[in-house]
Design an enzyme around this catalytic site. Structure first.
Site, PDB file in Angstrom:
ATOM      1  N   ASP A  81       0.879  -1.118   0.047  1.00  0.00           N
ATOM      2  CA  ASP A  81       0.071   0.077  -0.308  1.00  0.00           C
ATOM      3  C   ASP A  81       0.846   1.253   0.134  1.00  0.00           C
ATOM      4  O   ASP A  81       1.491   1.531   0.874  1.00  0.00           O
ATOM      5  CB  ASP A  81      -0.928  -0.224   1.337  1.00  0.00           C
ATOM      6  CG  ASP A  81      -1.857   1.188   1.244  1.00  0.00           C
ATOM      7  OD1 ASP A  81      -1.893   1.886   0.294  1.00  0.00           O
ATOM      8  OD2 ASP A  81      -2.517   1.286   2.354  1.00  0.00           O
TER       9      ASP A  81
ATOM     10  N   ASP B   8      -1.699   5.669  -5.292  1.00  0.00           N
ATOM     11  CA  ASP B   8      -2.142   4.741  -4.036  1.00  0.00           C
ATOM     12  C   ASP B   8      -2.614   3.389  -4.535  1.00  0.00           C
ATOM     13  O   ASP B   8      -3.689   3.238  -5.205  1.00  0.00           O
ATOM     14  CB  ASP B   8      -3.091   5.269  -3.365  1.00  0.00           C
ATOM     15  CG  ASP B   8      -3.478   4.665  -2.031  1.00  0.00           C
ATOM     16  OD1 ASP B   8      -2.698   3.726  -1.772  1.00  0.00           O
ATOM     17  OD2 ASP B   8      -4.393   4.686  -1.588  1.00  0.00           O
TER      18      ASP B   8
END
Length: 394
Positions: free
Chosen positions: A101, A283
């Site tokens: 992430d 992201d």
């Protein structure tokens, strides 16, 4: 804005290799995601996923999204294209399948400190014999869909691909919400944002990347997520076989702890490019593309029958509809997201209505370019600068 050709990248790579010759321990490596099909009872709460993405960046979750998430009014059983693609990581004595992430900075996992009822179906972090528990340290993460996790902190050995560190902060979950427990494919998260936003208290800890980047040939990693297939992370080097053309670089804004950058415009379908740029975050931990309302509205105005559904908590349309491409302009480069990627998933199992891969950022003030965008690109995250590089996937 800087553009490197493959030839230039090769020359740079040779130069780096020569200068790094006295330090043979420096390296680069590739690690592949693997498909983790969930059990047959697993479902995905689409508005819940959307709410979590907004809350992750401090955004306001609209009431319609909250209600849709709480009622489970847009819950779907994943099909093949909705499998989770996770990465195996050795943490302490365990191998966990983690979500990499770039929008967070914690390495946390399910652990043997959880009640047995919450361990079922998950691989668990068990501290190694050399691990040290950080006395008085803790972590606590919560999201807009009601999901949360918290626990203790250890310093332990972590291995990703060909690189190992024996001093990585590992956050062991001792409390966790049902949303995470039900997702038996996923054992936790490995954050690749900047260490400044690590949530450990009383003192933030460094990310895995920040811990090991001195061991790499170059202090960077590159991401090639794939549509309907496992992706790849390259650490310490750029693989020129994974992109076409040249890599366009732009300055990254790390002031908020994220991989932020400024775009130079966008276009929808075959339309001309708007010169109205926007601030964005790259992201890998967000599934959707979240944009300003005016861009989202303009996109779905070109989709026959598309509507903003209060019940579903977002824009929906007929699954059989052809969607226009969405293009992000970065300098002279145009990053094209194929329309088929934006047709994300049916709003419920067997439904002919689909949930859009582009949704509103709810006035967040910046846009989130998640996996729907990244699956069309080869993206370089370089801590020197810092800077981001974009090229079309090969």
């Amino acid at each position: 804005m800087v553009v490197f050709s493959k030839t230039a990248a090769l020359v740079l790579g040779l130069s780096t290799a020569v200068s790094a010759a006295p330090a043979p321990t420096r390296k680069g490596f590739t690690i592949n995601q693997i498909a983790r099909p969930a059990n047959k009872t697993r479902t995905v709460n689409l508005p819940g996923l959307y709410a979590r993405s907004l809350a992750k960046f401090g955004g306001t979750v609209p009431q319609s999204v909250k209600e849709a998430a709480s009622k489970g009014s847009a819950v779907t059983t994943p099909q093949n294209n909705d499998e989770e693609y996770l990465t195996p990581v050795t943490v302490g004595k365990s191998t966990l399948h983690l979500d990499f992430d770039t929008g967070s900075a914690d390495l946390w996992g399910f652990s043997d400190e959880l009640p047995s009822s919450e361990q079922t179906g998950h691989d668990l972090y068990t501290p190694s014999s050399s691990a040290t528990k950080l006395s008085g340290y803790s972590w606590d993460i919560s999201y807009g869909d009601g999901s949360s996790a918290s626990g203790d902190v250890y310093r332990d050995t972590v291995t990703v691909g060909g690189v190992t560190t024996n001093k990585q902060a590992v956050e062991a979950a001792s409390k966790i919400s049902s949303e995470f427990v039900q997702d038996t494919a996923n054992d936790g998260l490995l954050g690749l944002a900047f260490s400044s936003i690590n949530t450990v208290q009383p003192k933030a800890q460094t990310t895995f990347f920040d811990t090991v980047k001195s061991q790499l040939d170059s202090p960077l990693f590159a991401v090639q997520l794939k549509h309907d297939a496992p992706g790849v992370y390259d650490f310490g080097y750029i693989d020129d076989s994974k992109y076409t053309g040249s890599i366009t670089y732009t300055d990254a804004d790390s002031s908020q702890g994220y991989w932020g950058f400024s775009t130079d415009g966008y276009s929808i379908g075959d339309g001309s490019s708007s010169s109205s740029g926007f601030s964005a975050i790259a992201d890998t931990g967000t599934t959707l593309i979240l944009l300003d309302d005016e861009i989202v509205s303009a996109h779905y105005e070109q989709v026959s029958g598309a509507q903003e559904s209060y019940e579903a908590g977002g824009y929906v349309f007929s699954c059989s509809t052809d969607l226009p491409d969405f293009t992000v302009v970065i300098g002279d480069y145009k990053a094209v997201v194929p329309g088929k990627y934006i047709n994300y998933a049916p709003v419920s199992t067997g439904s002919s209505t689909c949930y859009g891969g582009i949704q509103s950022n709810s006035g967040l003030g910046l846009s989130i370019l998640g996996d729907v965008f990244l699956k069309s690109q080869y993206v370089v995250f370089n801590s020197e600068g810092p800077k981001l590089g974009f090229a079309a996937q090969a």
